[in-house]
Scaffold this motif. Structure first.
Motif, short mmCIF file in Angstrom:
data_model
loop_
_atom_site.label_atom_id
_atom_site.label_comp_id
_atom_site.label_asym_id
_atom_site.label_seq_id
_atom_site.Cartn_x
_atom_site.Cartn_y
_atom_site.Cartn_z
N GLU A 302 11.61 -30.73 -19.01
CA GLU A 302 11.17 -31.14 -20.39
C GLU A 302 9.71 -30.90 -20.15
O GLU A 302 8.73 -31.35 -20.16
CB GLU A 302 11.18 -32.78 -19.97
CG GLU A 302 12.80 -33.53 -20.29
CD GLU A 302 12.77 -34.57 -19.58
OE1 GLU A 302 13.53 -35.69 -20.75
OE2 GLU A 302 13.68 -35.61 -18.71
N ILE A 303 9.50 -30.13 -21.39
CA ILE A 303 8.35 -30.08 -22.22
C ILE A 303 8.70 -31.09 -23.79
O ILE A 303 9.22 -30.59 -24.42
CB ILE A 303 8.34 -28.37 -22.93
CG1 ILE A 303 8.22 -28.04 -21.30
CG2 ILE A 303 6.53 -28.29 -23.31
CD1 ILE A 303 7.86 -26.01 -21.22
N SER A 304 7.51 -32.07 -23.65
CA SER A 304 7.51 -32.86 -25.10
C SER A 304 6.54 -32.23 -25.74
O SER A 304 5.93 -32.03 -27.33
CB SER A 304 6.96 -34.75 -24.30
OG SER A 304 6.78 -34.27 -23.98
N ALA B 220 13.93 -21.49 -12.92
CA ALA B 220 13.34 -21.32 -14.04
C ALA B 220 14.07 -19.90 -14.45
O ALA B 220 13.92 -19.12 -13.47
CB ALA B 220 12.11 -20.97 -13.61
N PRO B 221 14.83 -19.42 -15.70
CA PRO B 221 15.43 -18.33 -15.99
C PRO B 221 13.29 -17.45 -16.61
O PRO B 221 12.89 -17.60 -17.23
CB PRO B 221 15.63 -18.86 -17.60
CG PRO B 221 14.68 -20.15 -18.06
CD PRO B 221 14.87 -20.58 -16.56
N ILE B 262 7.31 -22.30 -17.03
CA ILE B 262 8.26 -22.47 -17.88
C ILE B 262 7.17 -21.34 -18.98
O ILE B 262 7.35 -20.18 -19.71
CB ILE B 262 8.91 -23.18 -18.87
CG1 ILE B 262 9.96 -24.02 -18.17
CG2 ILE B 262 9.16 -23.29 -20.10
CD1 ILE B 262 10.98 -23.28 -17.75
N TYR B 263 5.79 -22.01 -18.58
CA TYR B 263 4.34 -22.01 -19.74
C TYR B 263 4.24 -20.33 -19.12
O TYR B 263 3.96 -19.15 -19.79
CB TYR B 263 3.22 -22.44 -19.37
CG TYR B 263 3.37 -23.53 -20.93
CD1 TYR B 263 2.65 -23.18 -22.27
CD2 TYR B 263 4.56 -24.82 -20.94
CE1 TYR B 263 3.39 -23.81 -23.32
CE2 TYR B 263 4.29 -25.64 -22.26
CZ TYR B 263 3.36 -24.78 -23.41
OH TYR B 263 4.01 -25.80 -24.39
N GLY B 264 4.14 -20.05 -17.40
CA GLY B 264 4.14 -19.12 -16.68
C GLY B 264 4.42 -16.98 -17.56
O GLY B 264 4.49 -16.71 -17.52
N ILE B 296 13.52 -23.02 -23.54
CA ILE B 296 14.47 -24.60 -23.79
C ILE B 296 15.72 -24.54 -24.32
O ILE B 296 16.26 -24.31 -23.51
CB ILE B 296 13.46 -25.65 -24.52
CG1 ILE B 296 12.21 -25.59 -23.74
CG2 ILE B 296 14.48 -26.35 -24.61
CD1 ILE B 296 11.25 -26.33 -24.77
N ALA B 297 16.35 -23.20 -25.23
CA ALA B 297 17.28 -23.46 -25.66
C ALA B 297 17.53 -22.45 -24.93
O ALA B 297 19.04 -22.48 -24.19
CB ALA B 297 17.37 -22.31 -27.00
N LEU B 298 17.61 -21.55 -24.17
CA LEU B 298 17.99 -20.61 -23.18
C LEU B 298 18.33 -21.21 -21.74
O LEU B 298 20.34 -20.64 -21.40
CB LEU B 298 16.30 -19.56 -21.93
CG LEU B 298 16.97 -18.51 -21.75
CD1 LEU B 298 18.80 -17.70 -22.64
CD2 LEU B 298 16.17 -17.77 -21.43
N ALA B 299 17.91 -21.97 -21.43
CA ALA B 299 17.64 -23.07 -20.02
C ALA B 299 19.25 -24.32 -20.59
O ALA B 299 19.79 -25.07 -19.40
CB ALA B 299 17.15 -23.53 -18.83
N LYS B 300 18.88 -24.75 -21.51
CA LYS B 300 19.25 -26.66 -21.32
C LYS B 300 20.44 -26.57 -21.36
O LYS B 300 22.10 -25.32 -22.25
CB LYS B 300 18.54 -26.91 -23.62
CG LYS B 300 18.98 -28.22 -23.50
CD LYS B 300 18.04 -28.64 -24.35
CE LYS B 300 18.12 -30.50 -24.38
NZ LYS B 300 17.71 -30.72 -25.93
N PHE B 301 21.62 -27.52 -20.62
CA PHE B 301 23.23 -27.66 -21.36
C PHE B 301 23.00 -29.53 -20.99
O PHE B 301 22.47 -29.57 -20.13
CB PHE B 301 23.85 -26.61 -20.23
CG PHE B 301 24.00 -26.87 -18.63
CD1 PHE B 301 22.69 -26.63 -17.98
CD2 PHE B 301 24.42 -28.15 -18.37
CE1 PHE B 301 22.54 -26.37 -16.49
CE2 PHE B 301 23.78 -28.14 -16.48
CZ PHE B 301 23.43 -27.45 -15.95
#
Lengths: 306, 306
Positions: A302-304, B220-221, B262-264, B296-301
């Motif tokens: 979760e990145i807010s 992480a994707p 995710i940032y990395g 975020i879109a790539l990994a979210k379900f």
């Protein structure tokens, strides 16, 4: 919403670094059917076996899977496959392929299967996949195709004809590269989606899976496992879990496809824990729920704030 | 909360299927520092260059990176590396490694760096990593170690000594298997965490990354890319983005570590889009926000019912 699965039902002999299994029940329709049966209560198989298959058919009836469409050839011998996995479990040698009754497989659709809404064309000769599809009077709501590099090598033209008629294709990353001639999976997906299917699933084994379609991409994780006992049937269990979930939720869209991939991955993760069908035969709904929750925990972040 | 990065600053010559770059600025500290500078406003480098590095130092000053700790050796030549990538972009041949001033690198900590809270020991001789760590008067809040198979082959004993002193180790999957002697990454992680670090990040290139620690696993994707132009520095940009995010949020826990990965990954995905440092030099905050949203879109379900 009945789910019909066309594919092989076979005997397998498997060697892995963890041991051997002689003549256990295998085949694409077997693994896919068992996996789907945990999600959808109307699973119907189309396949062919020899008389030697005998009481093994109980395996399906115990899971309430319809076997009307499994033709039993009197005096015939069931398809037999034997393979040995290397120590990395990602590659294998085929030792024996005895087609037996599979050589003349002519898929017949029982009248009671004609209500099919969801169709899985399991890994099989593309010609048989086309025949099965053509013998359904109504186009199913969703057709999922599983195939492999072997058919790209020996029956590419037929495979291309099936591709035009299906909604979803599932293949692995090496096969996506082979089929498209592109190394980048993004470019490969673009080319493959132009061949017919609306959705492409690229399976990456221990690295999870990618879903392409509707201009979107979804990356599903694989559950990191301490032990992979026997990878046989994992791809079929994935396909069965995938379409079984969609048959259960009854709506085909990108969001449900994503969840379907998670269910498919969960079923595949069970499949590899024991030899052959053993784990899928003894699976419980509670175990599936628990595994799905593991997948959720595995992928969630979760990145807010940015 | 200052972030200190110890690593190489170098000249690279790179050949990929997309072209060539002669004598561009490279090195682990370079890529890590640039990546971190988008997340943390107090990035300080420790490295060594030759007199030939000249005005290239402006690259860092333009990003407000402190170069007090980059020693310039009069009359010396900077470390030079040259490599050629194969067509799959996942493997490369090293053509030239001229250590030059790096051969005698003795990392000195400027007094103004002694407030270091976050320390990244970039890929480098383990002995230099130990020396840098020992010369800090106070133990930083978080020490991240990046290394590679080369050091496992030639300096395993020193590497094991550094491992005991760090909080996070980042290596790739092949290196995790080599270091642990285990094929399963779950078992590999268990063994490596017993060597000292509290967290292990296993980088899997186009397949994303796994984080192990606190008895949890995060997958992480990676962003599927149409074109990878030049993979050089991707691992360093990943490490820099990772620790840069943690330095920014100031709290080290599993949830923040996941976001840091995710940032990395996002910073690494930019790095490979152009040759050398070009893309990182011309990156904007808006582009980073946009890319994070893609992840975020790539990994979210969302599975709400079971």
């Amino acid at each position: 919403m009945s789910l019909v699965i066309v594919g092989t039902v076979a005997f397998d002999a498997i060697e892995t670094p963890f041991g051997k299994a002689d003549r256990v029940v295998g085949g694409a329709a077997t693994f896919a059917g068992l996996a789907a049966s945990f999600l959808c209560d109307e699973v119907k198989l189309i396949s062919v076996v020899g008389e030697d298959f005998g009481h093994n058919i109980d395996l399906f009836e115990d899971r309430n899977i319809d076997t009307t469409g499994i033709e039993v050839i009197s005096g015939g011998k069931s398809f037999f496959w034997s393979g040995r996995y290397h120590s990395d479990m990602n590659s294998r040698d085929t030792l024996v392929t005895d087609l037996n009754v599979l050589a003349d497989f002519d898929p017949k659709i029982p009248e009671s299967y004609q209500d099919c809404s969801y169709l899985l064309l399991g890994n099989l000769t593309p010609q048989v996949q086309i025949t099965a599809l053509e013998r359904l009077r109504n186009k199913p709501k969703l057709v999922v195709l599983d195939t492999m590099n072997f058919w790209m090598n020996v029956a590419l033209e037929d495979l291309m004809r099936v591709l035009e008629k299906v909604d979803v294709l599932t293949i692995n990353d090496a096969e996506a590269r082979q089929l498209s001639g592109e190394y980048s999976l993004v470019k490969a997906a673009e080319k493959i989606l132009a061949m017919g299917p609306s959705y492409l699933i690229i399976k990456k084994g221990e690295h999870g899976a990618l879903l392409f379609g509707e201009g979107q991409i979804f990356s599903a994780p694989a559950l990191p496992l301490a032990d992979v006992f026997d990878p046989t049937g994992a791809g079929d269990a994935f396909a069965g879990g995938f379409i079984g979930y969609l048959a259960r939720v009854k709506t085909v869209n990108f969001a449900n496809m994503k969840n379907a991939i998670i269910y498919g991955s969960a079923l595949a993760s069970f499949c590899v824990e024991k030899f052959g069908t053993e784990r899928l035969e003894n699976l419980t709904q509670a175990e599936i729920v628990d595994r799905i929750q593991q997948f959720i925990a595995l992928a969630k972040f979760e990145i807010s704030e940015f």
